[in-house]
Write a protein that holds these residues in place. Structure first.
Motif, PDB file in Angstrom:
ATOM      1  N   PHE A  13       0.848  -1.164   0.000  1.00 30.43           N
ATOM      2  CA  PHE A  13       0.000   0.000   0.000  1.00 30.43           C
ATOM      3  C   PHE A  13       0.896   1.231   0.000  1.00 30.43           C
ATOM      4  N   ALA A  14       0.514   2.230  -0.761  1.00 27.77           N
ATOM      5  CA  ALA A  14       1.256   3.489  -0.764  1.00 27.77           C
ATOM      6  C   ALA A  14       0.244   4.622  -0.784  1.00 27.77           C
ATOM      7  N   SER A  15       0.601   5.725  -0.185  1.00 28.80           N
ATOM      8  CA  SER A  15      -0.267   6.898  -0.206  1.00 28.80           C
ATOM      9  C   SER A  15       0.616   8.125  -0.067  1.00 28.80           C
ATOM     10  N   ALA A  60      -5.439  -2.539   7.311  1.00 30.74           N
ATOM     11  CA  ALA A  60      -6.324  -3.189   8.288  1.00 30.74           C
ATOM     12  C   ALA A  60      -7.631  -3.604   7.613  1.00 30.74           C
ATOM     13  N   PHE A  61      -8.185  -2.732   6.798  1.00 31.96           N
ATOM     14  CA  PHE A  61      -9.428  -3.049   6.103  1.00 31.96           C
ATOM     15  C   PHE A  61      -9.224  -4.219   5.140  1.00 31.96           C
ATOM     16  N   ALA A  62      -8.137  -4.212   4.383  1.00 34.78           N
ATOM     17  CA  ALA A  62      -7.862  -5.286   3.428  1.00 34.78           C
ATOM     18  C   ALA A  62      -7.669  -6.624   4.135  1.00 34.78           C
ATOM     19  N   LEU A  63      -6.981  -6.620   5.253  1.00 35.38           N
ATOM     20  CA  LEU A  63      -6.775  -7.863   5.997  1.00 35.38           C
ATOM     21  C   LEU A  63      -8.093  -8.381   6.567  1.00 35.38           C
ATOM     22  N   TRP A  68      -9.100 -11.938   8.320  1.00 34.32           N
ATOM     23  CA  TRP A  68      -8.438 -11.755   9.613  1.00 34.32           C
ATOM     24  C   TRP A  68      -9.456 -11.216  10.604  1.00 34.32           C
ATOM     25  N   PRO A  69      -9.523 -11.780  11.810  1.00 32.06           N
ATOM     26  CA  PRO A  69     -10.495 -11.295  12.796  1.00 32.06           C
ATOM     27  C   PRO A  69     -10.121  -9.913  13.331  1.00 32.06           C
ATOM     28  N   VAL A  70     -11.142  -9.128  13.641  1.00 33.92           N
ATOM     29  CA  VAL A  70     -10.957  -7.760  14.142  1.00 33.92           C
ATOM     30  C   VAL A  70     -11.616  -7.647  15.511  1.00 33.92           C
ATOM     31  N   GLU A  71     -10.941  -6.934  16.421  1.00 32.58           N
ATOM     32  CA  GLU A  71     -11.506  -6.572  17.720  1.00 32.58           C
ATOM     33  C   GLU A  71     -11.471  -5.053  17.825  1.00 32.58           C
ATOM     34  N   PHE A  72     -12.379  -4.497  18.630  1.00 34.64           N
ATOM     35  CA  PHE A  72     -12.415  -3.044  18.812  1.00 34.64           C
ATOM     36  C   PHE A  72     -12.639  -2.709  20.276  1.00 34.64           C
ATOM     37  N   TYR A  93      -8.789  -0.327  17.041  1.00 29.68           N
ATOM     38  CA  TYR A  93      -8.954  -1.659  16.449  1.00 29.68           C
ATOM     39  C   TYR A  93      -7.650  -2.435  16.534  1.00 29.68           C
ATOM     40  N   ARG A  94      -7.780  -3.744  16.526  1.00 35.92           N
ATOM     41  CA  ARG A  94      -6.611  -4.608  16.390  1.00 35.92           C
ATOM     42  C   ARG A  94      -7.031  -5.849  15.618  1.00 35.92           C
ATOM     43  N   LEU A  95      -6.041  -6.464  14.976  1.00 43.13           N
ATOM     44  CA  LEU A  95      -6.263  -7.680  14.196  1.00 43.13           C
ATOM     45  C   LEU A  95      -5.782  -8.872  14.990  1.00 43.13           C
TER      46      LEU A  95
END
Length: 181
Positions: A13-15, A60-63, A68-72, A93-95
């Motif tokens: 990813f680049a921005s 994070a969104f792509a994973l 990949w599970p997400v917690e918030f 958030y964390r993966l």
């Protein structure tokens, strides 16, 4: 995905916020380098999502899209798992680790001598045909080595063309020869 087609996966990813880009190697086997990459990502996500750089938010969104599970949590709350993250700017958030697929190794037993009763695969992917069942990971694996030790006769299973590699926890990658095969 079969192990024959497994290759290292690269997510890039680049921005403008990250002019040099962000490249994280995510290994299919989710090995130690995959764990290190996850720790780096979660360290960068450890603030309100609106303050996380765009490239890391995209990663994070792509994973999450890749399973990949997400917690918030908010800044003072405990972690909660979610199947549908809202990606709110004030939430943290964390993966979690990617769920590991489990597939037993297999072989065409009609090609294998009747002396061999078990097929066992170690952490490296090497597989062996053995005449006796391994007694359990704690007693038959060298500590930390990820390999089975065998008593009796054995042969390399991965030299057979019908052999199909398994995936998952190597301590469970043991198959008994079917009766009559």
């Amino acid at each position: 995905m079969s192990i024959e087609s497994a290759v290292d996966g690269y997510e890039g990813f680049a921005s403008y916020e990250h002019p040099y880009g962000l490249y994280v190697q995510l290994l299919i086997d989710r090995g130690s380098r995959g764990v290190a990459a996850l720790e780096i990502i979660n360290r960068d996500l450890a603030k309100p999502f609106g303050e996380v750089p765009l490239a890391m938010r995209a990663l994070a969104f792509a994973l999450w899209q890749d399973g990949w599970p997400v917690e918030f949590r908010n800044e003072r709350d405990e972690w909660h798992p979610t199947d549908q993250p809202l990606w709110g700017p004030r939430m943290v958030y964390r993966l979690g680790p990617h769920p590991e697929s489990f597939v037993l190794p297999s072989i065409d037993w009609s090609h294998v001598s009747a002396d061999f009763k078990w097929l066992a695969q170690d952490e490296s992917g090497a597989a062996y045909l053995v005449d006796r069942k391994p007694s359990g990971a704690a007693s038959c694996a060298a500590p930390g080595a990820g390999r089975w030790s065998y008593a009796g006769i054995w042969s390399r299973a991965d030299l057979f063309t019908s052999f199909k590699r398994g995936s998952g926890d190597w301590r469970k990658l043991i198959v008994q020869r079917p009766e009559g095969a």
